[in-house]
Design a protein around this motif. Structure first.
Motif, mmCIF file in Angstrom:
data_model
loop_
_atom_site.group_PDB
_atom_site.id
_atom_site.type_symbol
_atom_site.label_atom_id
_atom_site.label_comp_id
_atom_site.label_asym_id
_atom_site.label_seq_id
_atom_site.Cartn_x
_atom_site.Cartn_y
_atom_site.Cartn_z
ATOM 1 N N SER A 1 7.044 10.954 -9.224
ATOM 2 C CA SER A 1 7.010 9.658 -9.919
ATOM 3 C C SER A 1 7.393 8.480 -9.020
ATOM 4 O O SER A 1 7.415 7.334 -9.476
ATOM 5 N N ILE A 2 7.654 8.741 -7.728
ATOM 6 C CA ILE A 2 8.148 7.708 -6.817
ATOM 7 C C ILE A 2 7.168 6.532 -6.688
ATOM 8 O O ILE A 2 7.577 5.373 -6.569
ATOM 9 N N TYR A 3 5.857 6.809 -6.731
ATOM 10 C CA TYR A 3 4.878 5.710 -6.644
ATOM 11 C C TYR A 3 5.087 4.714 -7.794
ATOM 12 O O TYR A 3 4.998 3.503 -7.612
ATOM 13 N N GLY A 4 5.340 5.258 -8.982
ATOM 14 C CA GLY A 4 5.588 4.399 -10.141
ATOM 15 C C GLY A 4 6.852 3.579 -9.984
ATOM 16 O O GLY A 4 6.880 2.379 -10.289
ATOM 17 N N GLU A 5 7.927 4.218 -9.503
ATOM 18 C CA GLU A 5 9.202 3.515 -9.293
ATOM 19 C C GLU A 5 9.032 2.374 -8.292
ATOM 20 O O GLU A 5 9.524 1.254 -8.499
ATOM 21 N N VAL B 1 0.867 -1.180 0.000
ATOM 22 C CA VAL B 1 0.000 0.000 0.000
ATOM 23 C C VAL B 1 0.903 1.230 0.000
ATOM 24 O O VAL B 1 1.726 1.398 0.911
ATOM 25 N N ILE B 2 0.778 2.065 -1.019
ATOM 26 C CA ILE B 2 1.534 3.319 -1.080
ATOM 27 C C ILE B 2 0.499 4.433 -1.024
ATOM 28 O O ILE B 2 -0.347 4.538 -1.916
ATOM 29 N N LYS C 1 3.813 -8.598 -6.556
ATOM 30 C CA LYS C 1 3.015 -8.125 -5.422
ATOM 31 C C LYS C 1 1.798 -7.343 -5.907
ATOM 32 O O LYS C 1 1.851 -6.677 -6.937
ATOM 33 N N PHE C 2 0.709 -7.405 -5.141
ATOM 34 C CA PHE C 2 -0.524 -6.668 -5.438
ATOM 35 C C PHE C 2 -0.392 -5.288 -4.808
ATOM 36 O O PHE C 2 -0.086 -5.165 -3.619
ATOM 37 N N VAL C 3 -0.637 -4.224 -5.584
ATOM 38 C CA VAL C 3 -0.323 -2.857 -5.144
ATOM 39 C C VAL C 3 -1.563 -1.956 -5.116
ATOM 40 O O VAL C 3 -2.338 -1.914 -6.076
ATOM 41 N N PHE C 4 -1.720 -1.230 -4.001
ATOM 42 C CA PHE C 4 -2.767 -0.217 -3.826
ATOM 43 C C PHE C 4 -2.114 1.162 -3.779
ATOM 44 O O PHE C 4 -1.080 1.333 -3.128
ATOM 45 N N TRP C 5 -2.751 2.159 -4.421
ATOM 46 C CA TRP C 5 -2.341 3.562 -4.283
ATOM 47 C C TRP C 5 -3.510 4.388 -3.769
ATOM 48 O O TRP C 5 -4.659 4.167 -4.164
ATOM 49 N N GLU C 6 -3.211 5.379 -2.929
ATOM 50 C CA GLU C 6 -4.115 6.513 -2.731
ATOM 51 C C GLU C 6 -3.256 7.758 -2.696
ATOM 52 O O GLU C 6 -2.373 7.899 -1.841
ATOM 53 N N ALA C 7 -3.505 8.667 -3.644
ATOM 54 C CA ALA C 7 -2.666 9.869 -3.736
ATOM 55 C C ALA C 7 -3.384 10.945 -4.528
ATOM 56 O O ALA C 7 -4.426 10.703 -5.143
ATOM 57 N N LEU D 1 -6.366 1.747 -7.633
ATOM 58 C CA LEU D 1 -6.023 3.176 -7.638
ATOM 59 C C LEU D 1 -7.180 3.976 -7.057
ATOM 60 O O LEU D 1 -8.276 4.007 -7.624
ATOM 61 N N LYS D 2 -6.938 4.601 -5.905
ATOM 62 C CA LYS D 2 -7.942 5.472 -5.298
ATOM 63 C C LYS D 2 -7.388 6.887 -5.265
ATOM 64 O O LYS D 2 -6.322 7.131 -4.693
ATOM 65 N N TYR D 3 -8.107 7.805 -5.896
ATOM 66 C CA TYR D 3 -7.681 9.206 -5.919
ATOM 67 C C TYR D 3 -7.987 9.873 -4.587
ATOM 68 O O TYR D 3 -9.063 9.689 -4.018
ATOM 69 N N ASP D 4 -7.032 10.660 -4.083
ATOM 70 C CA ASP D 4 -7.263 11.539 -2.937
ATOM 71 C C ASP D 4 -7.722 12.883 -3.509
ATOM 72 O O ASP D 4 -6.917 13.643 -4.033
ATOM 73 N N MET D 5 -9.024 13.162 -3.402
ATOM 74 C CA MET D 5 -9.587 14.358 -4.045
ATOM 75 C C MET D 5 -10.040 15.392 -3.035
ATOM 76 O O MET D 5 -10.972 16.164 -3.274
#
Length: 317
Positions: free
Chosen positions: A151-155, A139-140, A165-171, A188-192
């Motif tokens: 771009s760190i989330y992508g790296e 989870v990032i 690995k299974f990856v989650f983002w919220e940003a 991918l969950k947007y932080d809006m």
């Protein structure tokens, strides 16, 4: 360990419940309505998951006196949380949230945070690659401190994918827009909270949200969640787009922590072998359940199951 919770810009969170909060006046807070907890979106997810019996490693950048206090408070939380932060010279940030249940407002004051050097980023990526091999899920979540590229989330996701690995983002949008050029996460969950911007475009109509969610699926995400008018969500996967809405009234002053609860509950659902849309429904029900009371404590699994009945899912595409 089951989850690697990446929180690049952690914070010491101060929470105050001040009814009839007045600007430019003295506001006195009773001790029982004043809290201090370790925070930052990734750390919040790790803490919530520990309530559900899920073990995690929390990692990111930590520095100074505030960093020491945060680490001390986090270690008191739950033995299911292991910590592996990279120490930096700059001071970790503090965040303040003021909840007013009379006027139904939530006021947040977030410090920008420390500056991280290029050398610190290189050291962190090396540490991360070792840690990612020990878990099932990554989870990032949250903001990035100054000096860390958007771009760190992508790296980090590219490394995680190397180890399947299974990856989650919220940003927020600027992080997602730069990171998705490298690779997409699974969820991918947007932080809006700050803007309705997705991939650089300001969204207003429901159709624009639907189209943006579909575009993000085309770019490689398996599940996309876009918040709409705070309490609704557009949820997309390869089979279509749905609009999630609550059947219960939501008090905006109770929204603190609902986004992190959403993500943590989705992770929990994934570990329970739920598929994409069911994961999103479970996360949304948890977020709605969280808004039925103040504070950062998450709803129980029983409460989440109960609130599944308080969610409507309407297919829109």
């Amino acid at each position: 360990m089951e989850v690697l919770a990446v929180c690049l810009n952690p914070a010491l969170d101060r929470g105050f419940v001040i009814d009839n909060f007045k600007v430019d006046e003295l506001n006195v807070v009773p001790n029982e309505k004043n809290t201090m907890t370790p925070g930052g979106k990734g750390i919040n997810v790790a803490v919530i998951l520990s309530h559900y019996g899920v073990s995690s490693i929390a990692t990111g950048f930590l520095g100074g006196y505030v960093g020491n206090v945060l680490l001390s408070e986090l270690r008191k939380k739950n033995t299911l949380i292991t910590t592996s932060f990279l120490r930096i010279n700059d001071e970790t940030r503090e965040n303040i949230a003021i909840e007013d249940t009379v006027n139904h407002t939530l006021t947040e004051i977030n410090s920008e945070g420390p500056t991280v050097t290029e050398e610190d980023v290189r050291k962190f990526i090396k540490r991360y690659e070792v840690l990612v091999q020990k878990v099932k899920v990554v989870v990032i979540s949250g903001s990035v401190p100054r000096g860390v590229p958007n771009s760190i989330y992508g790296e980090l996701t590219k490394i995680a994918k190397k180890y399947n690995k299974f990856v989650f983002w919220e940003a927020r949008d600027e992080i997602i827009t730069d990171s998705i050029k490298i690779t997409s996460p699974d969820v991918l969950k947007y932080d809006m909270r700050r803007s309705e911007k997705v991939l650089g475009n300001i969204l207003s109509t429901e159709q624009e949200y639907i189209n943006a969610a579909k575009d993000l699926i085309k770019q490689g995400a398996k599940l996309v969640i876009l918040s709409y008018k705070t309490i609704h969500d557009f949820v997309a996967n390869e089979d279509g787009v749905w609009k999630f809405s609550p059947k219960v009234q939501i008090d905006h002053s109770y929204l603190l922590g609902s986004g992190d609860t959403f993500v943590a509950a989705m992770v929990y659902a994934y570990l329970q072998n739920k598929c994409c849309l069911d994961m999103a429904r479970y996360g949304y029900a948890a977020a709605v359940a969280k808004t039925s009371y103040l504070g950062k404590e998450p709803p129980s699994v029983g409460q989440i199951e109960e609130f599944l009945a308080h969610v409507t899912t309407e297919r829109v595409e």
